[in-house]
Design an enzyme around this catalytic site. Structure first.
Site, short mmCIF file in Angstrom:
data_model
loop_
_atom_site.label_atom_id
_atom_site.label_comp_id
_atom_site.label_asym_id
_atom_site.label_seq_id
_atom_site.Cartn_x
_atom_site.Cartn_y
_atom_site.Cartn_z
N GLY A 58 2.42 -5.10 3.56
CA GLY A 58 1.29 -5.51 2.73
C GLY A 58 0.03 -5.77 3.53
N ARG B 209 0.38 2.62 2.38
CA ARG B 209 -0.80 3.47 2.14
C ARG B 209 -1.39 4.06 3.42
NH1 ARG B 209 -3.66 -1.01 -1.48
NH2 ARG B 209 -2.33 -2.27 -0.11
N HIS C 42 16.29 -2.29 -3.39
CA HIS C 42 14.98 -2.76 -3.85
C HIS C 42 15.16 -4.01 -4.71
CE1 HIS C 42 10.86 -2.83 -4.81
NE2 HIS C 42 10.65 -1.57 -5.11
N TYR D 176 11.20 -4.78 -10.35
CA TYR D 176 12.28 -3.89 -10.78
C TYR D 176 13.49 -4.77 -11.11
CZ TYR D 176 9.02 -0.35 -9.39
OH TYR D 176 7.89 0.42 -9.30
C1 LIG Z 1 1.91 5.41 -3.89
C2 LIG Z 1 2.78 4.20 -3.69
C3 LIG Z 1 4.14 4.29 -3.96
C4 LIG Z 1 4.97 3.18 -3.72
N1 LIG Z 1 6.32 3.31 -3.93
C5 LIG Z 1 7.14 2.28 -3.60
C6 LIG Z 1 8.55 2.45 -3.71
O1 LIG Z 1 9.09 3.51 -4.07
N2 LIG Z 1 9.33 1.38 -3.36
C7 LIG Z 1 8.79 0.19 -2.92
O2 LIG Z 1 9.54 -0.73 -2.60
N3 LIG Z 1 7.46 0.02 -2.81
C8 LIG Z 1 6.64 1.04 -3.14
N4 LIG Z 1 5.28 0.90 -2.96
C9 LIG Z 1 4.77 -0.37 -2.38
C10 LIG Z 1 4.65 -0.24 -0.86
O3 LIG Z 1 5.89 -0.01 -0.23
C11 LIG Z 1 4.01 -1.51 -0.24
O4 LIG Z 1 4.86 -2.60 -0.54
C12 LIG Z 1 2.60 -1.78 -0.72
O5 LIG Z 1 1.87 -0.56 -0.88
C13 LIG Z 1 1.81 -2.67 0.24
O6 LIG Z 1 1.74 -2.10 1.53
P1 LIG Z 1 0.41 -1.37 2.12
O7 LIG Z 1 -0.72 -2.37 2.04
O8 LIG Z 1 0.78 -1.03 3.53
O9 LIG Z 1 0.14 -0.20 1.26
C14 LIG Z 1 4.42 1.96 -3.24
C15 LIG Z 1 3.04 1.88 -3.00
C16 LIG Z 1 2.22 2.97 -3.22
C17 LIG Z 1 0.76 2.85 -2.91
S1 SF4 Z 2 -5.86 7.00 -1.84
FE1 SF4 Z 2 -5.93 7.21 0.39
S2 SF4 Z 2 -7.45 5.72 1.06
FE2 SF4 Z 2 -6.87 5.14 -1.05
S3 SF4 Z 2 -5.18 3.68 -0.75
FE3 SF4 Z 2 -4.26 5.67 -1.00
S4 SF4 Z 2 -3.98 6.38 1.11
FE4 SF4 Z 2 -5.46 4.71 1.19
#
Ligand SMILES: Cc1cc2nc3c(=O)[nH]c(=O)nc-3n(C[C@H](O)[C@H](O)[C@H](O)COP(=O)(O)O)c2cc1C
Ligand code: SF4
Length: 368
Positions: free
Chosen positions: A300, A324, A166, A171
């Site tokens: 993203g 997500r 990472h 971080y």
């Molecule tokens: C609940 C949650 C936990 C996450 N944990 C990590 C993690 O452990 N390591 C990491 O690199 N990114 C982490 N992220 C970031 C995601 O990997 C990703 O970069 C970010 O959510 C954008 O992608 P998305 O739009 O598909 O959600 C986390 C995001 C969320 C919402």
């Molecule tokens: S709570 Fe559910 S709907 Fe909202 S961002 Fe997270 S996965 Fe998506």
């Protein structure tokens, strides 16, 4: 075709849709994966994710452990992790261990010793929390590099299909890259080559430890998007070239950190910003720069199959990651594979972000 098998970052995968690292908060009190975590990964494997990247695992006891974080910091961790990996493999899945040196207190339990380590002791604002930190000594930096490499060895011994270091999101490795957080005057601070030294030393030793063929991935910011002192996109492209020279197998491009400008962090409210796929243009540029050398993917704001297909067809990107959408619909790739063209149901509200038993709020509502 999207659902043809492919080879990404040294791994044969069912498709180029990757579950990006997602901190689940599903370890037991000793940092071992709890049953619910293994089930979560089995479900993702059944749901068609090409590769699953675990939530960030702690590699070093030098800093306090985050709440319910899986640890990979001693050899005792190997057997329980191996059992979890076997379960994913028995469901046909591929799984990469994300390794992190935190340098952040984002998930620290309340009341714990909150002093964390950082490049030069710069205080950080995390919402209402003012986070102080201790500047690392050179001996501590060296011990963290060793810890990262030992963790990679353990991941390989546990049967993981690869590791991802990472280097994003503020971080520790990302803080070293940032002129805002890194004010060191030794060989770990100042010019970009010095700010990149910690990350590159980790990757160099990881590669040396796990051998030339084991998949070693890195997640990195395309930029920090801060008011001042950001790592820029030009900096990031240079670091990606150096990572490629260190023989990383794949780079996942993200961006932003906890101190980014409003709505410029890694986890964005897409409906409000009206900007899906918010790092795609940066990642595409990196992918064309590293074409034929290192696979590049992006995470993203990807929410529908048409955008994913178009992005893969019209750029040199090797994979698309989502986080997500998989929390709300762990079977999203399978739905698309079997004919659905509906966009992901995730509304990008980010209310799933938390310290323990991370899940989509819509599931929690259904349960209660
Ligand atoms: C609940 C949650 C936990 C996450 N944990 C990590 C993690 O452990 N390591 C990491 O690199 N990114 C982490 N992220 C970031 C995601 O990997 C990703 O970069 C970010 O959510 C954008 O992608 P998305 O739009 O598909 O959600 C986390 C995001 C969320 C919402
Ligand atoms: S709570 Fe559910 S709907 Fe909202 S961002 Fe997270 S996965 Fe998506």
């Amino acid at each position: 075709m999207l659902f043809d098998t492919c080879h990404i970052g040294g791994i044969n995968a069912a498709c180029p849709i990757v579950r990006s690292a997602t901190f689940e908060g599903m370890a037991d009190e000793n940092g071992r994966p709890a049953e619910r975590l293994a089930k979560t990964y089995e479900t993702l494997a059944d749901g068609g994710a090409g590769i699953i990247i675990t939530g960030m695992m702690a590699v070093s006891p030098l800093e306090p452990y985050q709440h319910r974080q899986v640890r990979i910091d001693t050899d005792n961790c190997i057997a329980p992790l191996a059992r979890m990996v076997q379960r994913v493999h028995s469901h046909g899945g591929k799984i990469i261990a994300q390794l992190v040196v935190m340098g952040s207190s984002i998930m620290l339990p309340e009341g714990k010793n909150r002093i964390i380590v950082s490049p030069s002791g710069v205080t950080e604002e995390l919402g209402k929390i003012i986070q102080e930190s201790q500047a690392l000594t050179k001996e501590q930096i060296s011990s963290l590099v060793d810890s990262a490499a030992s963790a990679a060895r353990r991941a390989r011994e546990a049967g993981f299909d690869g590791v991802q270091f990472h280097g994003a999101h503020g971080y520790l490795a990302s803080k070293f890259l940032s002129p805002y957080f890194n004010h060191r005057t030794d060989e770990y601070g100042g010019i970009l080559a010095n700010r990149a030294r910690f990350l590159l030393e980790c990757i160099h030793l990881i590669r040396k430890t796990v051998g030339p063929d084991y998949p070693v991935w890195v997640k990195i910011n395309c930029a920090d998007f801060m008011k001042e002192g950001s790592m820029t996109f030009a900096d990031s492209l240079q670091v990606m070239q150096w990572l490629s020279e260190e023989k990383v197998s794949a780079i996942e491009v993200s961006g932003g950190n906890m101190s980014s400008l409003p709505r410029q962090g890694p986890i964005r409210a897409i409906r409000r910003t009206k900007e899906p796929m918010y790092f795609a243009k940066y990642a595409a540029q990196a992918a064309s720069l590293l074409k034929g050398k290192t696979d590049v993917g992006v995470v993203g704001g990807f929410r529908n199959i048409q955008d994913i297909e178009q992005c893969l067809d019209t750029t040199d990107l090797a994979f698309i990651s989502m986080c997500r959408p998989f929390l709300r619909q762990p079977d999203l790739p399978l739905l698309w594979k079997t004919g659905s063209t509906d966009p992901a149901l995730c509304i990008s509200c980010s209310r799933c972000f938390g310290a323990q038993d991370v899940d989509c709020i819509f599931h929690k509502k259904e349960i209660s």
